[in-house]
Design a protein around this motif. Structure first.
Motif: not given
Length: 431
Positions: A201-224
């Motif tokens: 879980l990270a923040t970048s320029a006012g956005d939340l960034v969530v990365r997860r997954g072993l086989l299927e890698r997902r990367e979601a970016v959502m504004p706080t």
């Protein structure tokens, strides 16, 4: 061949303050997504995607329903990453109004990690969370394989003698039980690793960034700025271990099998870290305040409700005991005191508080959930009371927010207090 033709006829471009997507072979379809309507931009890489160096880019809007508004499949990874960065910068510029804001967003500080989970923590999340129960749901039907496939059962019986391997001593029974529990918890841990491996879980320029997954890698970016509710979940087991989880509800799409709320869940973290993460998600909301307990009438109602809800179980147990041994049937009444204790535990979990523009509401006995709602994000509110609540002078406040997920509510509070909280939610009283 038709799929290839559809892929060749799908084009996109960024122009005029919007993302424009054209698709269709015989009938052409044009979709236009203005930058300021973009809620979330996700990058999904399945195992085959990772092997071929491609990705799927998903763009969500508030009106996208249960599916992504734009779903660009089989895009080169670098191209997908560049398009996502461009859309996020353009969205920031559109929201702030102008090229200067977009330039500021582009020059924003680098991504900052808030939380990283190790493999051990991810496995612990699966063992102590709802995945363990889900594994039992899957293993239950598997025990009926002999009934579903009689030929398989006959084949096994011809080759193995069950009596020769059946446990005959208490130590053997215990060993089998331990092995069964180990397999159960191991499957729960493995399921959690597949879904949440490398959780960041990270923040970048006012956005939340969530990365997860072993086989299927997902990367979601959502504004706080889109956050509507943050929920802190604590089951009995996790409370004993000093652990919790956090669910984040946004104003994005609210349906479908790939819900935003489920993808933006922190599966596990120490209870001591909850306030730190909460402060990052909702500045000013941390630390969690001491909650005000409902009036004594709510305690009496909770205990009565526990007894009423346990009545079917008491009757079922009594019927079973009656069939086995009639004198033992009254022993089912021993469940009533347990139901009273359960109602008392549910009452002790209730509580609410308000502070600096935030409403805090907690409920639940087995799984205690504390909802943190920014009052400014509330769409509407209502005070409701059943016939039994009115007799006790109680009511429940419901707070409606954007996005999917349960409605935050203050349960079984005094009517006057519920009305006062409603005025706070509606912005007609200082919070």
């Amino acid at each position: 061949a038709w799929t290839t033709l559809e892929w060749l006829r799908s084009t996109y471009r960024v122009e005029g303050g919007a993302l424009r997507l054209e698709e269709g072979v015989l009938a052409r379809k044009l979709r236009v997504i203005p930058f300021d309507r973009i809620q979330q931009v996700d990058l999904v890489r399945k195992p085959l995607h990772r092997l071929l160096g491609v990705a799927t880019l998903r763009v969500d809007t508030a009106g996208g329903g249960g599916a992504a508004e734009v779903d660009l499949e089989v895009v080169r990874l670098r191209e997908a990453q560049a398009l996502r960065s461009r859309l996020l910068r353009a969205r920031a510029g559109a929201a702030a109004g102008g090229e200067e804001a977009a330039a500021a967003a582009e020059a924003a500080p680098p991504e900052r990690a808030l939380l990283r989970l190790s493999v051990g923590e991810v496995m612990l999340a699966g063992i102590t969370g709802t995945r363990a129960a889900a594994v039992l749901v899957v293993l239950g039907p598997l025990s009926q394989l002999a009934d579903w496939f009689p030929s398989l059962s006959d084949w096994l019986l011809r080759r193995f003698n069950p009596e020769s391997v059946a446990p005959t001593t208490p130590a053997a029974v215990l060993a089998v039980a331990v092995l069964a529990v180990a397999v159960w918890l191991g499957l729960a841990a493995a399921s959690s690793v597949v879904t949440d491996f490398g959780f960041t879980l990270a923040t970048s320029a006012g956005d939340l960034v969530v990365r997860r997954g072993l086989l299927e890698r997902r990367e979601a970016v959502m504004p706080t700025a889109r956050l509507q509710v943050v929920r802190v979940d604590e089951s009995l087991l996790r409370r004993a271990l000093g652990l919790a989880s956090i669910r984040i509800q946004s104003a994005g799409r609210s349906g479908g099998s790939d819900e935003t709320a489920s993808r933006l869940t922190i599966p596990i973290l120490p209870r001591s870290a909850v306030n730190r993460v909460l402060g990052e998600l909702l500045p000013g909301a941390a630390p969690l305040p001491a909650l005000r307990t409902p009036p004594p009438a709510a305690r009496r109602r909770a205990m009565r409700r526990g007894v009423v809800m346990s009545a079917p179980l008491v009757l079922a147990v009594a019927a079973v005991l009656w069939a086995l041994s009639r004198p033992a049937a009254p022993a089912a009444l021993l469940l009533v005191p347990l139901a009273v204790l359960g109602g008392l535990a549910a009452y002790r979990s209730l509580g609410h508080a308000r502070r600096d523009g935030f409403l805090y509401a907690r409920q639940g006995a087995a799984i205690r959930v504390t909802a943190v709602v920014p009052v400014a994000k509330a769409q509407s509110g209502s005070v409701r009371s059943s016939v039994f609540q009115r007799r006790a002078g109680l009511a429940t406040l419901h707070v409606d927010v954007a996005g999917g997920g349960p409605t935050p509510k203050v349960l079984d509070e005094a009517e006057a207090t519920a009305e006062e909280l409603l005025q706070v939610v509606l912005g007609r009283s200082p919070g």
